[in-house]
Scaffold this motif. Structure first.
Motif, PDB file in Angstrom:
ATOM      1  N   PHE A 135       0.850  -1.194   0.000  1.00 17.95           N
ATOM      2  CA  PHE A 135       0.000   0.000   0.000  1.00 17.95           C
ATOM      3  C   PHE A 135       0.881   1.237   0.000  1.00 17.95           C
ATOM      4  N   HIS A 136       0.571   2.167  -0.891  1.00  9.27           N
ATOM      5  CA  HIS A 136       1.253   3.466  -0.917  1.00  9.27           C
ATOM      6  C   HIS A 136       0.179   4.553  -0.909  1.00  9.27           C
ATOM      7  N   THR A 137       0.419   5.614  -0.155  1.00 11.35           N
ATOM      8  CA  THR A 137      -0.576   6.689  -0.139  1.00 11.35           C
ATOM      9  C   THR A 137      -0.723   7.335  -1.520  1.00 11.35           C
ATOM     10  N   CYS A 138       0.265   7.120  -2.409  1.00  4.12           N
ATOM     11  CA  CYS A 138       0.148   7.623  -3.784  1.00  4.12           C
ATOM     12  C   CYS A 138      -1.112   7.056  -4.448  1.00  4.12           C
ATOM     13  N   GLN A 139      -1.587   5.908  -3.985  1.00  7.03           N
ATOM     14  CA  GLN A 139      -2.811   5.321  -4.538  1.00  7.03           C
ATOM     15  C   GLN A 139      -4.027   6.189  -4.221  1.00  7.03           C
ATOM     16  N   LEU A 140      -3.850   7.109  -3.254  1.00  8.10           N
ATOM     17  CA  LEU A 140      -4.946   7.995  -2.853  1.00  8.10           C
ATOM     18  C   LEU A 140      -4.646   9.438  -3.253  1.00  8.10           C
ATOM     19  N   CYS A 141      -3.795   9.617  -4.239  1.00  4.59           N
ATOM     20  CA  CYS A 141      -3.346  10.968  -4.624  1.00  4.59           C
ATOM     21  C   CYS A 141      -3.635  11.212  -6.103  1.00  4.59           C
ATOM     22  N   HIS A 142      -4.339  12.343  -6.379  1.00 10.83           N
ATOM     23  CA  HIS A 142      -4.672  12.694  -7.766  1.00 10.83           C
ATOM     24  C   HIS A 142      -3.595  13.559  -8.423  1.00 10.83           C
ATOM     25  N   LYS A 143      -2.526  13.875  -7.716  1.00  7.06           N
ATOM     26  CA  LYS A 143      -1.519  14.787  -8.282  1.00  7.06           C
ATOM     27  C   LYS A 143      -0.941  14.222  -9.588  1.00  7.06           C
ATOM     28  N   GLN A 144      -0.904  15.081 -10.592  1.00  4.78           N
ATOM     29  CA  GLN A 144      -0.390  14.662 -11.902  1.00  4.78           C
ATOM     30  C   GLN A 144       1.123  14.894 -11.958  1.00  4.78           C
ATOM     31  N   ASN A 145       1.810  14.044 -12.690  1.00  3.92           N
ATOM     32  CA  ASN A 145       3.231  14.219 -12.994  1.00  3.92           C
ATOM     33  C   ASN A 145       4.112  14.389 -11.753  1.00  3.92           C
ATOM     34  N   CYS A 146       3.817  13.684 -10.703  1.00  6.57           N
ATOM     35  CA  CYS A 146       4.676  13.777  -9.516  1.00  6.57           C
ATOM     36  C   CYS A 146       5.907  12.896  -9.730  1.00  6.57           C
ATOM     37  N   PRO A 147       7.103  13.475  -9.646  1.00  4.47           N
ATOM     38  CA  PRO A 147       8.315  12.668  -9.885  1.00  4.47           C
ATOM     39  C   PRO A 147       8.563  11.635  -8.786  1.00  4.47           C
ATOM     40  N   SER A 148       7.912  11.786  -7.649  1.00  4.49           N
ATOM     41  CA  SER A 148       8.146  10.852  -6.536  1.00  4.49           C
ATOM     42  C   SER A 148       7.066   9.778  -6.423  1.00  4.49           C
ATOM     43  N   ARG A 149       6.151   9.746  -7.368  1.00  2.00           N
ATOM     44  CA  ARG A 149       5.040   8.784  -7.276  1.00  2.00           C
ATOM     45  C   ARG A 149       5.567   7.352  -7.217  1.00  2.00           C
ATOM     46  N   LYS A 150       5.028   6.568  -6.272  1.00  2.00           N
ATOM     47  CA  LYS A 150       5.471   5.177  -6.109  1.00  2.00           C
ATOM     48  C   LYS A 150       4.432   4.182  -6.613  1.00  2.00           C
ATOM     49  N   ALA A 151       3.198   4.645  -6.790  1.00  2.00           N
ATOM     50  CA  ALA A 151       2.137   3.759  -7.281  1.00  2.00           C
ATOM     51  C   ALA A 151       1.091   4.622  -7.966  1.00  2.00           C
ATOM     52  N   PRO A 152       0.418   4.090  -8.998  1.00  4.04           N
ATOM     53  CA  PRO A 152      -0.616   4.892  -9.663  1.00  4.04           C
ATOM     54  C   PRO A 152      -1.837   5.100  -8.771  1.00  4.04           C
ATOM     55  N   PHE A 153      -2.603   6.148  -9.082  1.00  6.28           N
ATOM     56  CA  PHE A 153      -3.869   6.353  -8.363  1.00  6.28           C
ATOM     57  C   PHE A 153      -4.736   5.113  -8.553  1.00  6.28           C
ATOM     58  N   ASP A 154      -5.423   4.688  -7.494  1.00  3.08           N
ATOM     59  CA  ASP A 154      -6.200   3.455  -7.565  1.00  3.08           C
ATOM     60  C   ASP A 154      -7.629   3.727  -7.084  1.00  3.08           C
ATOM     61  N   GLN A 155      -8.550   3.708  -8.016  1.00  5.74           N
ATOM     62  CA  GLN A 155      -9.941   4.056  -7.677  1.00  5.74           C
ATOM     63  C   GLN A 155     -10.535   3.073  -6.666  1.00  5.74           C
ATOM     64  N   HIS A 156     -10.181   1.802  -6.810  1.00  7.74           N
ATOM     65  CA  HIS A 156     -10.738   0.793  -5.898  1.00  7.74           C
ATOM     66  C   HIS A 156     -10.278   1.073  -4.447  1.00  7.74           C
ATOM     67  N   THR A 157      -8.971   1.363  -4.296  1.00 10.71           N
ATOM     68  CA  THR A 157      -8.446   1.690  -2.964  1.00 10.71           C
ATOM     69  C   THR A 157      -9.111   2.959  -2.432  1.00 10.71           C
ATOM     70  N   TRP A 158      -9.244   3.935  -3.312  1.00 10.02           N
ATOM     71  CA  TRP A 158      -9.906   5.190  -2.923  1.00 10.02           C
ATOM     72  C   TRP A 158     -11.308   4.914  -2.402  1.00 10.02           C
ATOM     73  N   ASP A 159     -12.091   4.141  -3.174  1.00  8.64           N
ATOM     74  CA  ASP A 159     -13.476   3.864  -2.791  1.00  8.64           C
ATOM     75  C   ASP A 159     -13.571   3.090  -1.475  1.00  8.64           C
ATOM     76  N   SER A 160     -12.554   2.261  -1.222  1.00 10.71           N
ATOM     77  CA  SER A 160     -12.627   1.449  -0.011  1.00 10.71           C
ATOM     78  C   SER A 160     -12.158   2.204   1.240  1.00 10.71           C
ATOM     79  N   LEU A 161     -11.406   3.297   1.048  1.00 12.56           N
ATOM     80  CA  LEU A 161     -10.821   3.984   2.218  1.00 12.56           C
ATOM     81  C   LEU A 161     -11.409   5.378   2.481  1.00 12.56           C
ATOM     82  N   ILE A 162     -11.909   6.011   1.447  1.00  9.70           N
ATOM     83  CA  ILE A 162     -12.332   7.413   1.611  1.00  9.70           C
ATOM     84  C   ILE A 162     -13.846   7.510   1.786  1.00  9.70           C
TER      85      ILE A 162
END
Ligand code: SF4
Length: 225
Positions: free
Chosen positions: A198-225
């Motif tokens: 799990f990476h918090t990047c999965q809950l981040c909509h920021k575009q073009n972040c050079p430090s991103r460790k994982a893509p945004f994940d809608q399923h994770t978002w829906d389950s946590l937010i």
């Protein structure tokens, strides 16, 4: 509460030269290597952590060490967990004393990149330390202010730092009034055992972040937010 000091780090110079796009520029390679040689003996990356247990939970809060954190995502991630590891990791204040020319923007940018790499090594070292000491297979973490701003607001740094009232004395890290840390290349988080990556990047909509460790994940978002 435990302090780890002089955390070892191993800089991949070729990868850094390539990342900084100076790998084909002999003069810059030499200047960069000089900076690495100057920095390496001074660096003292550190970590401070404690072992804590969850005392209570509500819909969107979790209470640890008498400190209540408000974040539905954090509360949900800690749903089935009792033991957690609040922590602060830093590249170390020592690297702020290198006396670089403040007008040498290039060299100061390189220094920032090196500090970031050292912080990553220190953060990985802490995870390995926790895995070994507490027989954990996988560790995930959440930090106030990472991901979209309302996932776990940065203002909750105040609560997290209240667990570490002597952080400045112990590892040289302090919280500013705007909830940023000094040294800036520091990270505070709650780490916890996790069955899945799990990476918090999965809950981040920021575009073009050079430090991103994982893509945004809608399923994770829906389950946590
Ligand atoms: S994508 Fe970038 S800004 Fe967003 S959580 Fe990940 S590292 Fe942080």
């Amino acid at each position: 509460m435990e302090v780890l000091e002089h955390i070892p780090f191993n800089l991949d110079i070729d990868a850094l030269l390539s990342k900084l796009r100076i790998d084909q520029r002999p003069n810059d390679i030499k200047r960069f290597q000089n900076l690495v040689d100057q920095l390496t003996p001074q660096a003292n990356p550190k970590a401070l952590y404690t072992v804590s247990f969850i005392e209570s939970r509500s819909h969107d809060t979790v209470t640890i060490d008498n400190v209540t954190f408000t974040s539905r995502a954090l509360r949900t991630k800690l749903d089935k967990i009792q033991r957690v590891f609040p922590c602060i990791v830093t590249c170390g204040r020592e690297l702020d004393n290198l006396n670089l020319d403040p007008d040498d923007f290039v060299k100061n940018f390189w220094l920032d990149t090196l500090k970031e790499q050292i912080l990553r090594h220190a953060s990985t070292h802490l995870n390995n330390h926790l895995k070994q000491k507490f027989a954990l297979t996988r560790i995930a973490s959440m930090s106030p202010g990472s991901a979209d701003k309302y996932v776990w607001p940065i203002e909750q740094q105040i609560q997290l730092f209240s667990i570490f009232p002597h952080a400045k004395k112990q590892i040289g890290v302090q919280l500013t009034q705007s909830c940023l840390m000094i040294p800036i290349k520091s990270v505070s988080s709650i780490r916890f055992p996790s069955e899945f990556d799990f990476h918090t990047c999965q809950l981040c909509h920021k575009q073009n972040c050079p430090s991103r460790k994982a893509p945004f994940d809608q399923h994770t978002w829906d389950s946590l937010i």
